[in-house]
Design an enzyme around this catalytic site. Structure first.
Site, mmCIF file in Angstrom:
data_model
loop_
_atom_site.group_PDB
_atom_site.id
_atom_site.type_symbol
_atom_site.label_atom_id
_atom_site.label_comp_id
_atom_site.label_asym_id
_atom_site.label_seq_id
_atom_site.Cartn_x
_atom_site.Cartn_y
_atom_site.Cartn_z
ATOM 1 N N LYS A 97 0.854 -1.188 0.000
ATOM 2 C CA LYS A 97 0.000 0.000 0.000
ATOM 3 C C LYS A 97 0.882 1.227 0.000
ATOM 4 O O LYS A 97 2.023 1.180 0.478
ATOM 5 C CB LYS A 97 -0.883 0.019 1.252
ATOM 6 C CG LYS A 97 -2.098 0.899 1.105
ATOM 7 C CD LYS A 97 -3.207 0.177 0.377
ATOM 8 C CE LYS A 97 -4.431 1.029 0.190
ATOM 9 N NZ LYS A 97 -5.557 0.220 -0.316
ATOM 10 N N GLY B 36 -20.239 6.974 3.248
ATOM 11 C CA GLY B 36 -19.203 7.268 2.241
ATOM 12 C C GLY B 36 -19.837 7.187 0.869
ATOM 13 O O GLY B 36 -20.458 6.176 0.528
ATOM 14 N N GLY C 140 -18.178 7.957 -2.218
ATOM 15 C CA GLY C 140 -17.159 8.125 -3.259
ATOM 16 C C GLY C 140 -17.308 6.991 -4.250
ATOM 17 O O GLY C 140 -18.418 6.515 -4.518
ATOM 18 N N ASN C 141 -16.188 6.506 -4.765
ATOM 19 C CA ASN C 141 -16.238 5.442 -5.761
ATOM 20 C C ASN C 141 -16.975 4.205 -5.235
ATOM 21 O O ASN C 141 -17.974 3.762 -5.806
ATOM 22 C CB ASN C 141 -14.795 5.111 -6.187
ATOM 23 C CG ASN C 141 -14.752 3.969 -7.176
ATOM 24 O OD1 ASN C 141 -15.139 2.859 -6.843
ATOM 25 N ND2 ASN C 141 -14.308 4.223 -8.387
ATOM 26 N N ALA C 142 -16.499 3.673 -4.099
ATOM 27 C CA ALA C 142 -17.077 2.428 -3.585
ATOM 28 C C ALA C 142 -18.526 2.628 -3.125
ATOM 29 O O ALA C 142 -19.409 1.817 -3.432
ATOM 30 C CB ALA C 142 -16.212 1.898 -2.444
HETATM 31 P P1 NAD Z 1 -13.258 7.963 -2.488
HETATM 32 O O1 NAD Z 1 -12.215 8.968 -2.256
HETATM 33 O O2 NAD Z 1 -13.822 7.821 -3.856
HETATM 34 O O3 NAD Z 1 -14.491 8.236 -1.486
HETATM 35 C C1 NAD Z 1 -14.387 8.340 -0.114
HETATM 36 C C2 NAD Z 1 -15.744 8.813 0.401
HETATM 37 O O4 NAD Z 1 -15.735 8.761 1.826
HETATM 38 C C3 NAD Z 1 -16.074 10.239 0.013
HETATM 39 O O5 NAD Z 1 -17.459 10.328 -0.288
HETATM 40 C C4 NAD Z 1 -15.790 11.032 1.290
HETATM 41 O O6 NAD Z 1 -16.548 12.220 1.403
HETATM 42 C C5 NAD Z 1 -16.227 10.004 2.320
HETATM 43 N N1 NAD Z 1 -15.655 10.245 3.643
HETATM 44 C C6 NAD Z 1 -14.391 10.603 3.976
HETATM 45 N N2 NAD Z 1 -14.299 10.753 5.309
HETATM 46 C C7 NAD Z 1 -15.519 10.456 5.816
HETATM 47 C C8 NAD Z 1 -16.059 10.406 7.127
HETATM 48 N N3 NAD Z 1 -15.306 10.694 8.185
HETATM 49 N N4 NAD Z 1 -17.356 10.044 7.270
HETATM 50 C C9 NAD Z 1 -18.123 9.748 6.192
HETATM 51 N N5 NAD Z 1 -17.665 9.774 4.929
HETATM 52 C C10 NAD Z 1 -16.394 10.132 4.761
HETATM 53 O O7 NAD Z 1 -12.673 6.579 -1.936
HETATM 54 P P2 NAD Z 1 -13.094 5.103 -2.329
HETATM 55 O O8 NAD Z 1 -12.189 4.646 -3.385
HETATM 56 O O9 NAD Z 1 -14.574 5.017 -2.514
HETATM 57 O O10 NAD Z 1 -12.658 4.350 -0.982
HETATM 58 C C11 NAD Z 1 -13.529 4.243 0.144
HETATM 59 C C12 NAD Z 1 -13.076 3.071 0.974
HETATM 60 O O11 NAD Z 1 -13.108 1.901 0.173
HETATM 61 C C13 NAD Z 1 -11.641 3.168 1.517
HETATM 62 O O12 NAD Z 1 -11.571 2.534 2.767
HETATM 63 C C14 NAD Z 1 -10.852 2.381 0.492
HETATM 64 O O13 NAD Z 1 -9.634 1.882 1.037
HETATM 65 C C15 NAD Z 1 -11.837 1.277 0.200
HETATM 66 N N6 NAD Z 1 -11.576 0.594 -1.067
HETATM 67 C C16 NAD Z 1 -11.698 1.232 -2.262
HETATM 68 C C17 NAD Z 1 -11.420 0.537 -3.428
HETATM 69 C C18 NAD Z 1 -11.581 1.175 -4.782
HETATM 70 O O14 NAD Z 1 -11.355 0.486 -5.788
HETATM 71 N N7 NAD Z 1 -12.006 2.418 -4.882
HETATM 72 C C19 NAD Z 1 -11.004 -0.795 -3.376
HETATM 73 C C20 NAD Z 1 -10.907 -1.415 -2.140
HETATM 74 C C21 NAD Z 1 -11.203 -0.709 -0.984
#
Ligand code: NAD
Length: 421
Positions: free
Chosen positions: A110, A222, A224-226
């Protein structure tokens, strides 16, 4: 914060606790346990960047390569003001277990850079990315360590990594990174694969818990993407998404629930889900405690702790985020018979399609989205089955079952390889 609380919230302490519990469960060879308690390599770099105002700022960056017994290191890069080395170490350990549990020929790594991307220009983000890549270039590459996006990094970030790495090598190396834009060799289906995998897990868990998905209710922390794609896929299979949130707060719509695509449009326009028409505003804490069937934590670590675990009313939790539940909270959820699909399985869809992207790149192929999604479904469903089977065999939670499968495979690889010299 008490020292007990700060220990509970240290992700690396939690990763080590999970490892030692697993070691006990599967009677892990103590020598292998000793080796798995530390990452194989930690790169720590200070990244100088000339900011838009002409001044130089140093950013701290890390790449933690945890274990590569099963194949090249693999893992995302996170940009966040609260990145710590312990967090990156924990995430690298979890990547090792994640790649193993879905049986990908990868180890785990990571990366993280301490920065505040929301307050940086595109040019500043590009400079941080390119300089960071140059500083770790000798230690990454298609057969060494393959980065991918994570929180606040995206396909554009991966394109900068690809270009910088390729400039240094003197030829184009698309397979050095995954999660790229399609035009540069990215895979169809990669952009929403984490959520797709997470929702496959919800579907399989609902069968186990005997919950009909049509009309079931969900809350997602949350967006975002996920999180946003999880909301979209859940609503496509008939689940009512009642609440979603982001770092600015949450929204709740009782009755028929939200239209996630419209919420996404609102977020794209205004920067937050908050204020979406016809919704009540709720806090992130309230969202987690809603009376829903399905809860998806999709933000950051430590959302569910000893403090709020007993108030969780969802019957299924599918962890799209990494490390959203502390080991103390796990115990409470288990006692309350919540069916929890752990992060290393529930969010493995992202790395599974990253693997498919890498295979396509190495073979100079490009598959259709249907082909990719079918392969993804097969990988996740088969991993879900082996985790469920293992957790039944040991009479433990799915988290313990998943770790048992994953750690055992890594241990077998380490033992077969032996220690040289
Ligand atoms: P992202 O940056 O697209 O989105 C993150 C989201 O979380 C945003 O909407 C942000 O506003 C919100 N957020 C941040 N702090 C917050 C809080 N304190 N309370 C509530 N919401 C909050 O990130 P992502 O890629 O969607 O990743 C989110 C999680 O999923 C992370 O833990 C990441 O490690 C995990 N993940 C993502 C992927 C991927 O392919 N995108 C793969 C595996 C795991």
């Amino acid at each position: 914060m008490s020292s007990e609380q700060s220990r509970e919230l240290n992700p690396y302490e939690n990763a080590l606790k999970q490892l030692s519990d697993t070691a006990e469960l599967i009677s892990l060879d103590p020598d292998v346990h000793e080796m798995l308690r530390q990452p194989k390599r930690i790169l720590s770099v200070s990244i100088p960047v000339k900011m838009d105002d002409g001044r130089v700022k140093n950013f701290q960056g890390y790449r933690v390569q945890y274990n590569d017994a099963r194949g090249p290191f693999k893992g995302g890069i996170r940009y966040h003001p609260k990145v710590t080395l312990d967090e990156v170490k924990a995430l690298a350990a979890w990547m090792t277990w994640k790649c193993s549990v879905v049986d990908l020929p990868y180890g785990g790594a990571k990366g993280g850079v301490i920065c505040d991307p929301k307050n940086m220009s595109i040019s500043e983000k590009e400079k941080v990315t390119r300089r960071f890549t140059a500083m770790i270039a000798d230690f990454i590459g298609p057969y060494r360590d393959v980065p991918a996006p994570d929180v606040y990094t995206d396909p554009q970030t991966m394109a900068w990594i690809l270009d910088t790495y390729s400039q240094i090598k003197g030829y184009q190396v698309p397979e050095c990174v995954t999660g790229k834009p399609i035009s540069l060799g990215g895979s169809e289906g990669r952009s929403n694969s984490t959520a797709r995998g997470c929702v496959f897990c919800v579907r399989e868990a609902a069968k186990v818990a005997n919950i009909p998905l049509k009309g079931a209710t969900a809350a997602i922390q949350g967006f975002g993407n996920a999180g946003s794609w999880s909301a979209i896929f859940l609503s496509e299979i008939g689940v009512k998404v009642l609440a979603v949130s982001d770092s600015k707060g949450g929204i709740l719509s009782r009755g028929n629930g939200l239209d996630p695509r419209r919420v996404l449009e609102h977020k794209e326009k205004t920067g937050s889900v908050v204020g979406f028409n016809g919704t009540e505003e709720i806090s992130n804490e309230e969202l987690l405690e809603l009376d829903v069937d399905i809860l998806i934590p999709a933000a950051l670590e430590n959302a569910i702790t000893a403090k709020n675990a007993s108030k969780i009313r969802a019957r299924i939790i599918s962890e799209a985020a990494n490390g959203p539940t502390t080991p103390e909270a796990d115990k409470v959820l288990e006692r309350n018979k919540v069916l929890l699909v752990p992060d290393i399985l529930a969010n493995a869809g992202g790395v599974a399609v990253s693997y498919l992207e890498w295979v396509q790149n190495l073979n100079r192929q490009h598959w259709t989205e249907d082909e990719v999604n079918q392969k993804l479904e097969q990988k996740i469903v088969s991993a879900f089955k082996s985790v469920l089977e293992t957790s039944k065999r040991y009479n433990v939670s799915m988290r313990s079952g998943a770790l048992a499968v994953a750690v055992q495979r890594v241990a077998d690889a380490i033992k077969t390889l032996g220690i040289w010299p």
